[in-house]
Scaffold this active site. Structure first.
Site, PDB file in Angstrom:
ATOM      1  N   ASP A   1       0.852  -1.200   0.000  1.00  0.00           N
ATOM      2  CA  ASP A   1       0.000   0.000   0.000  1.00  0.00           C
ATOM      3  C   ASP A   1       0.884   1.245   0.000  1.00  0.00           C
ATOM      4  O   ASP A   1       1.701   1.428   0.901  1.00  0.00           O
ATOM      5  CB  ASP A   1      -0.885  -0.044   1.254  1.00  0.00           C
ATOM      6  CG  ASP A   1      -1.721   1.217   1.417  1.00  0.00           C
ATOM      7  OD1 ASP A   1      -1.901   1.951   0.427  1.00  0.00           O
ATOM      8  OD2 ASP A   1      -2.192   1.461   2.553  1.00  0.00           O
TER       9      ASP A   1
ATOM     10  N   ASN B   1      -0.308   4.530  -0.097  1.00  0.00           N
ATOM     11  CA  ASN B   1      -0.898   5.787   0.401  1.00  0.00           C
ATOM     12  C   ASN B   1      -1.600   5.653   1.750  1.00  0.00           C
ATOM     13  O   ASN B   1      -2.336   6.547   2.158  1.00  0.00           O
ATOM     14  CB  ASN B   1      -1.862   6.381  -0.637  1.00  0.00           C
ATOM     15  CG  ASN B   1      -3.097   5.511  -0.826  1.00  0.00           C
ATOM     16  OD1 ASN B   1      -3.162   4.401  -0.268  1.00  0.00           O
ATOM     17  ND2 ASN B   1      -4.061   5.998  -1.581  1.00  0.00           N
TER      18      ASN B   1
ATOM     19  N   ASP C   1      -4.069   3.822   2.898  1.00  0.00           N
ATOM     20  CA  ASP C   1      -5.501   3.532   3.091  1.00  0.00           C
ATOM     21  C   ASP C   1      -5.767   2.044   3.343  1.00  0.00           C
ATOM     22  O   ASP C   1      -6.922   1.623   3.434  1.00  0.00           O
ATOM     23  CB  ASP C   1      -6.329   4.049   1.904  1.00  0.00           C
ATOM     24  CG  ASP C   1      -6.044   3.289   0.614  1.00  0.00           C
ATOM     25  OD1 ASP C   1      -5.142   2.413   0.616  1.00  0.00           O
ATOM     26  OD2 ASP C   1      -6.703   3.574  -0.395  1.00  0.00           O
TER      27      ASP C   1
ATOM     28  N   ASP D   1      -1.629  -0.875  -3.902  1.00  0.00           N
ATOM     29  CA  ASP D   1      -1.829  -0.010  -5.061  1.00  0.00           C
ATOM     30  C   ASP D   1      -0.580   0.056  -5.927  1.00  0.00           C
ATOM     31  O   ASP D   1       0.438  -0.571  -5.627  1.00  0.00           O
ATOM     32  CB  ASP D   1      -2.274   1.385  -4.599  1.00  0.00           C
ATOM     33  CG  ASP D   1      -1.357   1.945  -3.521  1.00  0.00           C
ATOM     34  OD1 ASP D   1      -0.129   1.718  -3.611  1.00  0.00           O
ATOM     35  OD2 ASP D   1      -1.862   2.584  -2.572  1.00  0.00           O
TER      36      ASP D   1
ATOM     37  N   ASP E   1      -8.099 -14.284 -18.495  1.00  0.00           N
ATOM     38  CA  ASP E   1      -9.014 -14.838 -17.496  1.00  0.00           C
ATOM     39  C   ASP E   1     -10.091 -15.697 -18.176  1.00  0.00           C
ATOM     40  O   ASP E   1     -10.652 -15.296 -19.205  1.00  0.00           O
ATOM     41  CB  ASP E   1      -9.682 -13.669 -16.759  1.00  0.00           C
ATOM     42  CG  ASP E   1     -10.485 -14.125 -15.565  1.00  0.00           C
ATOM     43  OD1 ASP E   1      -9.892 -14.743 -14.669  1.00  0.00           O
ATOM     44  OD2 ASP E   1     -11.708 -13.862 -15.531  1.00  0.00           O
TER      45      ASP E   1
ATOM     46  N   GLU F   1      -5.639 -18.796 -18.795  1.00  0.00           N
ATOM     47  CA  GLU F   1      -6.208 -19.501 -17.653  1.00  0.00           C
ATOM     48  C   GLU F   1      -7.338 -20.348 -18.227  1.00  0.00           C
ATOM     49  O   GLU F   1      -8.413 -19.837 -18.542  1.00  0.00           O
ATOM     50  CB  GLU F   1      -6.775 -18.539 -16.606  1.00  0.00           C
ATOM     51  CG  GLU F   1      -7.281 -19.299 -15.389  1.00  0.00           C
ATOM     52  CD  GLU F   1      -8.600 -18.796 -14.794  1.00  0.00           C
ATOM     53  OE1 GLU F   1      -8.890 -19.149 -13.663  1.00  0.00           O
ATOM     54  OE2 GLU F   1      -9.345 -18.056 -15.474  1.00  0.00           O
TER      55      GLU F   1
END
Ligand code: NOJ
Ligand code: CA
Length: 506
Positions: free
Chosen positions: A22, A24, A26, A30, A201, A259
């Site tokens: 992370d 930032n 929160d 990210d 996917d 996949e």
């Protein structure tokens, strides 16, 4: 960076971005968090990252419900953060493979919203799979969602739409040329931004059998379920032949990995080759049980099938959908031996973030933090996949262990993970992280070329690569006397012998 067909032998590291780092505070992983940790990945010794979806999304399925295929979700960053990440990764010698989700969009995608507004029979509806009720007034057929429950949801005007996954993930209609053109354009969008490839996917699901026939009670609900009229239809291959032309029209050796959960290694091999995709995940390896015979059978069948199409095999032990292999195999000792086995095999290997720390599955998450739609759609009877998605512990003595500068992480990290942080394991030469680093370093100088099995006692697997290097794994109870001095072992030797659940490279 390796050059020609780098993916043939690459070690590709899966980043489940919400849980990696992370940037930032929160509590959600990210793009800037990822960028800041790229030096860690270079030091680990991987060749490429595969980034799970980071696109604009309501996050009903961890980002596999895309609302805008050409933008970054604001929780994860923005397009310039993405560009900065790709530039930094390339500067570190790391390629970037991104996930593409073509079977379904989010129900918040503007096309689906348009389809709802435009009504039955419209061109907008034809981008998805809408049908009137079946003869009994219920759903159009008996298909079940992979996540549990019916695969159809009825809308206000009475029509139903198909969703092989969550209700928030309507399936596209790939018979519609507009859908095909849109995805070709999306591929170009990311290729133009410099990505080195795509992970596709549900690559086996986009084409549905003509007439959408009911399956008559055939068991459904498992990703592994393969002989159903929505999986592995022959016509899906035409899509990939077109995609391959696009990939090959770019400089720099771009690739795609499927996949695809299909019935056999031979069916899987049909997805790969010079005019289709470059690779497909080998889930048979992931599903092998902890015994020598089962691994040997899977290695042989995978190599035989890939050999038919001249493609490299791929190997994978864990990902963001499956229970972590340390837990599946029942011990860290086995997980470490499995890693040395996988990394000694010819072809390319996919690692899942955190396996290099030996992380286990987390079972005791509080119900109110769970996010997996499997949990909700099963009415809480299946805890789903959140337990393998717990954020990485980076440093320090208490949660969130350097994952975030904020007070917490979106899924809580167990307090007893302090001994498994990157920081703690970097300092310990016997840690799983040190084992992976050493193995990935050695892999650059040994274990090249084809393989052949060696004569070994029951319960022991041994093979030799063309360069003369060898790998032994002892699944049996008796220690195995090694025929030479090991360069690396997954655990201590006992009286010079390789003990149970241990692997060695010579
Ligand atoms: C496979 C992805 O790996 C999984 O996480 C996702 O839920 C389904 N496809 C649906 O997109
Ligand atoms: Ca964040």
């Amino acid at each position: 960076m390796q050059t020609a067909q780098w993916w043939r032998t690459a070690v590709i590291y899966e980043i489940y971005i919400r849980s990696f780092a992370d940037g930032n505070g929160d509590g959600i992983g990210d793009m800037t968090g990822l960028t800041s940790r790229l030096p860690y990945l270079r030091h680990l010794g991987i060749d490429a990252i595969w980034l799970t979806p980071f696109y604009r999304s309501p996050m009903r399925d961890g980002g596999y419900d895309v609302a805008d295929y050409r933008d970054v979700d604001p929780r994860v960053g923005n397009l310039s953060d993405f560009d900065a990440m790709v530039t930094a990764a390339h500067a570190e010698g790391i390629r970037v493979v991104v996930d593409i989700v073509p079977n379904h969009s989010s129900s918040e995608h503007p096309w689906f919203q348009d389809a709802l507004a435009a009504g039955p029979g419209s061109a907008e509806r034809d981008r998805y799979i809408f049908r009137p009720s079946g003869p009994d007034g219920g759903p159009p057929n008996d298909w079940q969602s992979v996540f549990g429950g019916a695969a159809w949801t009825q809308v206000a005007d009475g029509e139903w739409y198909l969703h092989l996954f969550d209700t928030s993930q309507p399936d596209f209609n790939w018979a519609n040329p507009e859908v095909r053109a849109e995805f070709e354009s999306i591929l170009r969008f990311w290729l133009d931004r410099g990505v080195d490839g795509f992970r596709i996917d549900v690559a086996h699901g986009m084409v549905k059998a003509e007439g959408l026939p009911s399956v008559g009670g055939a068991h459904t609900g498992l990703l592994e379920q393969t002989t159903l009229p929505y999986w592995d239809q022959d016509e899906v291959h035409e899509i990939y032949r077109n995609w391959r032309k696009i990939l090959d029209s770019y400089t720099g050796d771009r690739m795609a990995v499927a996949e695809a959960w299909v019935a056999s290694p031979e069916r899987l091999a049909r997805y790969i080759g010079p005019d289709e995709l470059n690779q497909a995940f080998n889930f048979d390896f992931l599903l092998a049980s902890w015994d020598a015979g089962s691994f040997r059978r899977v290695i042989d069948s995978s190599r035989a099938a890939a050999g038919i199409v001249g493609a490299p095999t791929t190997w994978v032990l864990s990902n963001h959908d499956k229970q972590r292999h340390r837990t599946r195999y029942g011990s860290l000792q086995r997980a470490r031996a499995a890693a040395l086995l996988m990394l000694a095999l010819p072809g390319s290997a996919y690692l899942y973030q955190g396996e290099e720390l030996g992380l286990p599955e987390v079972f005791d998450l509080p119900d109110d933090v769970r996010e997996d739609p499997v949990w909700f759609r099963s009415g809480g009877t299946d805890t789903g996949r959140d337990g393998c998605r717990v954020p990485l512990p980076w440093s320090g003595e208490a949660p969130p262990f350097g994952f975030s500068e904020g007070p917490s992480s979106w899924l809580p990290i167990p307090a007893d993970w302090s001994s498994m942080t990157v920081e703690a394991e970097t300092a310990d030469p016997d840690s799983t992280l040190s084992l992976y680093r050493t193995a990935l370093g050695l892999r650059r100088t040994m274990l090249t070329g084809d393989m052949r099995w060696l004569d070994t006692p029951d319960g022991v697997l041994g093979f030799e690569r063309a360069d003369g290097s060898r790998c032994f794994v002892n699944f049996g109870a008796e220690p195995f006397p090694l025929p030479g001095q090991p360069k690396l072992t997954s655990g201590p030797l006992v009286d010079g012998g390789l003990p149970t659940d241990t692997a060695a490279w010579l």
